[in-house]
Scaffold this active site. Structure first.
Site, mmCIF file in Angstrom:
data_model
loop_
_atom_site.group_PDB
_atom_site.id
_atom_site.type_symbol
_atom_site.label_atom_id
_atom_site.label_comp_id
_atom_site.label_asym_id
_atom_site.label_seq_id
_atom_site.Cartn_x
_atom_site.Cartn_y
_atom_site.Cartn_z
ATOM 1 N N SER A 101 0.828 -1.206 0.000
ATOM 2 C CA SER A 101 0.000 0.000 0.000
ATOM 3 C C SER A 101 0.864 1.259 0.000
ATOM 4 O O SER A 101 1.629 1.493 -0.928
ATOM 5 C CB SER A 101 -0.952 -0.036 1.195
ATOM 6 N N ASP A 241 -3.579 6.223 -3.133
ATOM 7 C CA ASP A 241 -2.431 5.651 -2.434
ATOM 8 C C ASP A 241 -1.724 4.653 -3.348
ATOM 9 O O ASP A 241 -2.081 4.491 -4.525
ATOM 10 C CB ASP A 241 -2.848 5.030 -1.100
ATOM 11 N N ASP A 243 -1.455 1.363 -3.800
ATOM 12 C CA ASP A 243 -2.148 0.281 -4.502
ATOM 13 C C ASP A 243 -3.512 0.725 -5.013
ATOM 14 O O ASP A 243 -4.286 -0.096 -5.508
ATOM 15 C CB ASP A 243 -2.277 -0.959 -3.622
ATOM 16 N N ASP A 245 -6.321 1.572 -3.780
ATOM 17 C CA ASP A 245 -7.619 1.180 -3.237
ATOM 18 C C ASP A 245 -8.221 2.307 -2.401
ATOM 19 O O ASP A 245 -9.392 2.262 -2.040
ATOM 20 C CB ASP A 245 -7.535 -0.110 -2.426
#
Length: 451
Positions: A101, A241, A243, A245
């Site tokens: 992340s 962010d 990743d 999500d």
């Protein structure tokens, strides 16, 4: 026996590559996960990865572990985490996403899900996987599985565009900061053909994060986006962010819009589709969220922080939507999984359906003064929480609960103090009726936390 307690977190696996995570260990995680899901009649596991230098190799190692147990792998290659959830949901397969992340480049990790993007956390399989790896995964006596490749980006983008109709939107100019993360991979495809002029920032995939950390909740990481919005006169700004999500939103003035306000906005839109539906909010979202849900005829249900807990509660209640103050947004129409991209489309659709600016549109969803998340590193987290409870628990009008850390409601406001699920920190969130009350309460709690 290997002790993996340092990297197996509440709802994912995360550690420093080369020190805590390597190909051999990840391969064993793959084998353990395959044994878990094969008992649930899974025919294959879908695997995706982000743009970190270590991700392709770790994803391949995991795939070797899965196939060593006679289970096939569907590799979707570069993906955002919500793209992996789409693949898991649409293909009805368990999945593994390789990402850390927003963590620095030296980290990596694994987010796991069952078929249909159902969560895997400590209480739903992760502890079992950890124990299996620690004790040694038994070998499989049989033919190994096979790896096939599949590109799902077009299908993912098309599915999101079906869920939110922007065909009637007025043209919008939107600055988008991908932070050199997976938003640079997904945004061009999702926004293709929409009445949106995108001003791209840091779309080059680079896991070293050369421009800023890919964590938009830290105000320092949206400064460039704020400047860009003001410079080009954009209608809005979006920051993803690492990743992709999570999505953070700024208005036409470059001012941040709290994720709780976004959660309220999206909840209202979802309740318009299904009046009376349930909406989940975690315990650090603004009190405005359950108030607004109730005002629009919905039922608000409070839960602890963390995606596996939110998803489980959504399944139990058949909730239509769930929001976290960390800018995670969950949709029943998206297999109860979190997708910042779908939340962003909702915001842009709401903006494009009317003529006013985003600041005006979101003003009614912002009712209280909030501190944002404040982190403190302390020697004894438990002792500090007890000290705060002792100081506030007996005050007039105080209501204390310990669903997730320590939450104290007071006449002037409320606060939550809880240990991080992923880092050695105490996290404080405070909300009050106005700025002065919020700052006074924040200072008082921090004085005890930090001694």
């Amino acid at each position: 026996m290997t002790d993996l307690s340092g990297i197996v977190k509440a709802y994912d696996i995360r550690g420093v590559v080369g020190e805590q995570l390597d190909d051999d260990l990840v391969e064993r995680f793959g084998a353990a996960f395959a044994r878990l899901v094969v008992g649930e009649a899974a025919s294959a596991v879908v695997v995706g990865h982000d743009m970190r230098d270590s991700s392709p190799g770790l994803a391949s190692a995991f795939a070797r572990g899965v196939t060593s147990q006679g289970v096939d792998v569907v590799s979707i290659g570069l993906a955002s985490t919500d793209q992996l959830y789409f693949a898991s949901g649409s293909l009805n397969l368990p999945g593994a996403m390789f990402t850390a992340s927003h963590n620095p480049a030296k980290y990596n990790g694994i987010k796991l899900c069952r078929a249909g993007a159902a969560p895997v956390g400590q209480d739903s399989g992760l502890a079992e996987i950890k124990e299996s790896v620690e004790q040694g995964v038994p070998p499989f006596e049989g033919a190994p599985g096979v790896v096939t490749e599949r590109d799902v980006l077009d299908d993912y983008a098309g599915y999101l565009r079906k869920l939110v109709d922007l065909s009637g939107s007025r043209p919008l100019k939107v600055a988008v900061d991908a932070g050199n993360g997976m938003g640079g991979h997904t945004v061009p495809k999702v926004f293709e053909g929409l009445p949106i002029e995108v001003a791209p920032m840091y779309f080059e995939l680079d896991g070293s994060f050369p421009n800023h950390e890919a964590n938009p909740l830290d105000p320092a990481n949206i400064v460039d986006l704020q400047a860009k919005v003001r410079e080009i006169g954009a209608d809005a700004g979006l920051a993803f962010d690492g990743d992709a999500d999570r999505c953070f939103v700024v208005d036409e003035n470059g001012d941040p819009i709290a994720p709780s306000a976004i959660a309220a906005l999206v909840a209202v839109r979802e309740l318009a589709k299904e009046p009376g539906a349930t909406v989940i909010h975690n315990l650090i979202t603004s009190k405005a969220v359950p108030e607004i849900v109730a005002e629009h005829g919905g039922k608000a249900v409070r839960t602890r922080v963390g995606h596996s807990f939110i998803k489980a509660t959504m399944a139990e209640t058949d909730a239509i939507f769930g929001g976290e103050h960390s800018a995670h947004y969950y949709f029943r129409d998206f297999w109860r999984a979190d997708t910042g991209m779908l939340a962003a489309l909702h915001v842009l659709a709401a903006l494009g359906e009317q003529d006013g600016p985003l600041s005006e549109l979101t003003s009614s969803y912002r009712r209280y003064a909030a501190s944002g998340e404040i982190n403190s590193t302390v020697d004894d987290q438990v002792a500090r929480q007890i000290a705060v409870k002792d100081a506030f628990g007996n005050r007039s009008g105080a209501v204390v609960d310990e669903m997730d850390g320590l939450t104290v409601e007071l006449p002037e406001g409320w606060f939550n103090l809880r240990p991080s699920n992923t880092e050695p920190l105490l996290r404080l969130n405070v909300e009050a009726r106005d700025e002065d009350a919020m700052r006074a309460l924040t200072d008082e709690v921090l004085a005890i936390v930090r001694g």
